[in-house]
Design an enzyme around this catalytic site. Structure first.
Site, PDB file in Angstrom:
ATOM      1  CG  ASP A 133      54.258 -14.379  28.873  1.00  0.00           C
ATOM      2  OD1 ASP A 133      53.197 -14.398  29.530  1.00  0.00           O
ATOM      3  OD2 ASP A 133      55.124 -15.263  28.973  1.00  0.00           O
ATOM      4  NE  ARG A 144      55.465 -13.950  34.500  1.00  0.00           N
ATOM      5  CZ  ARG A 144      56.232 -14.264  33.473  1.00  0.00           C
ATOM      6  NH1 ARG A 144      57.536 -14.354  33.622  1.00  0.00           N
ATOM      7  NH2 ARG A 144      55.687 -14.491  32.299  1.00  0.00           N
ATOM      8  CG  HIS A 164      44.818 -10.628  31.552  1.00  0.00           C
ATOM      9  ND1 HIS A 164      45.996 -11.092  31.015  1.00  0.00           N
ATOM     10  CD2 HIS A 164      44.348 -11.624  32.343  1.00  0.00           C
ATOM     11  CE1 HIS A 164      46.226 -12.328  31.461  1.00  0.00           C
ATOM     12  NE2 HIS A 164      45.237 -12.671  32.271  1.00  0.00           N
ATOM     13  CB  THR A 175      45.028 -23.779  21.338  1.00  0.00           C
ATOM     14  OG1 THR A 175      46.432 -23.985  21.123  1.00  0.00           O
ATOM     15  CG2 THR A 175      44.400 -23.265  20.055  1.00  0.00           C
ATOM     16  CG  ASN A 233      46.664 -18.796  27.136  1.00  0.00           C
ATOM     17  OD1 ASN A 233      46.868 -17.942  26.275  1.00  0.00           O
ATOM     18  ND2 ASN A 233      47.619 -19.181  27.977  1.00  0.00           N
TER      19      ASN A 233
HETATM   20  C1  IPE Z   1      51.777 -17.311  25.530  1.00  0.00           C
HETATM   21  O1  IPE Z   1      51.911 -16.991  26.874  1.00  0.00           O
HETATM   22  C2  IPE Z   1      50.396 -16.968  25.059  1.00  0.00           C
HETATM   23  C3  IPE Z   1      50.066 -15.553  25.039  1.00  0.00           C
HETATM   24  C4  IPE Z   1      50.850 -14.547  25.342  1.00  0.00           C
HETATM   25  C5  IPE Z   1      48.723 -15.261  24.631  1.00  0.00           C
HETATM   26  P1  IPE Z   1      51.716 -18.081  28.024  1.00  0.00           P
HETATM   27  O2  IPE Z   1      51.964 -17.382  29.293  1.00  0.00           O
HETATM   28  O3  IPE Z   1      50.411 -18.758  27.851  1.00  0.00           O
HETATM   29  O4  IPE Z   1      52.868 -19.118  27.678  1.00  0.00           O
HETATM   30  P2  IPE Z   1      53.622 -20.176  28.598  1.00  0.00           P
HETATM   31  O5  IPE Z   1      52.578 -20.981  29.289  1.00  0.00           O
HETATM   32  O6  IPE Z   1      54.439 -19.379  29.573  1.00  0.00           O
HETATM   33  O7  IPE Z   1      54.478 -20.934  27.654  1.00  0.00           O
HETATM   34  C1  IPE Z   2      49.983 -13.044  28.854  1.00  0.00           C
HETATM   35  O1  IPE Z   2      50.187 -12.820  30.211  1.00  0.00           O
HETATM   36  C2  IPE Z   2      48.526 -12.956  28.470  1.00  0.00           C
HETATM   37  C3  IPE Z   2      47.878 -14.257  28.235  1.00  0.00           C
HETATM   38  C4  IPE Z   2      48.477 -15.407  28.159  1.00  0.00           C
HETATM   39  C5  IPE Z   2      46.433 -14.236  28.087  1.00  0.00           C
HETATM   40  P1  IPE Z   2      50.104 -13.998  31.275  1.00  0.00           P
HETATM   41  O2  IPE Z   2      48.712 -14.083  31.775  1.00  0.00           O
HETATM   42  O3  IPE Z   2      50.650 -15.247  30.690  1.00  0.00           O
HETATM   43  O4  IPE Z   2      51.063 -13.453  32.399  1.00  0.00           O
HETATM   44  P2  IPE Z   2      52.087 -14.307  33.259  1.00  0.00           P
HETATM   45  O5  IPE Z   2      52.970 -15.041  32.304  1.00  0.00           O
HETATM   46  O6  IPE Z   2      51.276 -15.227  34.122  1.00  0.00           O
HETATM   47  O7  IPE Z   2      52.839 -13.280  34.045  1.00  0.00           O
HETATM   48 MG    MG Z   3      52.491 -16.043  30.617  1.00  0.00          MG
END
Ligand code: IPE
Ligand code: IPE
Ligand code: MG
Length: 238
Positions: A22, A26, A39, A68, A70
């Site tokens: 995660d 950011r 990414h 699921t 996302n």
């Molecule tokens: C969890 O991260 C899913 C992945 C890292 C693929 P998210 O960024 O989607 O989770 P939340 O929304 O902060 O809980």
């Molecule tokens: C995790 O990074 C990757 C996926 C969920 C696909 P994020 O895209 O959730 O990154 P933040 O949480 O917005 O920083």
């Molecule tokens: Mg995230």
């Protein structure tokens, strides 16, 4: 930082490490870059992570790449993620196979673009027979969906009077045959599970770090494995 790699007891490394990767968005935002750039950089971390995991003798690494939930993100971000994944597997499958990595996919193929699905299935097929380490790629994965799919899978072959057992359920999970998660890692400072491997993390140790996923280095993994080894895992006993 201490040299944690040399402090690790190689006889007691976790069998299964699950990582919620995660913080990509950011990471990009801090640099005024588009989220998809986060990414892209996040995907580049996977190679050094897997090399460190192989070096440590970890049996299974599960990576949470797309949940699921996302699907609720903007369409262009989702499309960017599929494109990046396709590029990632096309560019890396030879190396992954050469290192002896057995690739698995956990999640649903439903709703994935046909091209992404094809590349995942092809990549998984190319590593069949490998056994140095298992990379369990969790894509379009949801823990609740996995449990529902497992129960429905079990019910389809159920005989009258059968009752579901833990073992039977596990045979129908995406992760069938893999050990329970010993260590769950989440980057980016969030302290939640976000629907990841709900059944499998029942007794996992958890380590959270504020490091954003694109900044994650092997030394972070070594430090976490060392910390894991300082924990007293009681599993409800004494
Ligand atoms: C969890 O991260 C899913 C992945 C890292 C693929 P998210 O960024 O989607 O989770 P939340 O929304 O902060 O809980
Ligand atoms: C995790 O990074 C990757 C996926 C969920 C696909 P994020 O895209 O959730 O990154 P933040 O949480 O917005 O920083
Ligand atoms: Mg995230």
């Amino acid at each position: 930082m201490k040299d944690y790699a040399s402090l690790i007891d190689r006889e007691r490394v976790p069998r299964h490490v699950a990582i919620i990767m995660d913080g990509n968005g950011r990471w990009a935002k801090k640099r005024s870059l588009p989220r998809v750039e986060g990414h892209r950089r996040g995907a580049q971390v996977i190679e050094s992570l897997m090399d460190a995991a192989i070096e440590l003798g970890i049996g299974v690494v599960s990576l949470y790449a797309f949940s699921t939930e996302n699907w609720s993100r903007p369409k262009d971000e989702i499309a960017g993620i599929w494109r990046l994944l396709e590029i990632f597997f096309e560019a890396n499958i030879e190396k992954i196979r050469g290192k002896g990595v057995l690739l698995r996919h956990s999640g649903s193929m439903r709703h994935l673009p046909a091209s992404t699905r094809r590349i995942i299935e092809d990549s998984v097929g190319q590593t069949r027979g490998n056994g140095v380490i298992t990379l369990n790629f969790c894509l379009n994965y949801g823990g609740r969906q996995e449990l529902l799919d497992a129960v429905n899978g079990w019910a389809a072959s159920r005989r009258p009077g059968d009752r579901i057992t833990g073992r039977a359920l596990e045979r129908h999970l995406y992760t069938a045959g893999l050990p329970d998660v010993d260590l769950l890692i989440r980057t980016s400072g969030e302290h939640r599970i976000s629907n990841f491997l709900l059944w499998q993390v029942a007794y996992a140790e958890m380590i959270f770090t504020r490091v954003l996923w694109p900044d994650f280095k092997p030394r972070h993994l070594y430090r976490m494995i060392y910390e894991y080894q300082q924990r007293d895992r009681r599993f409800g006993g004494l």
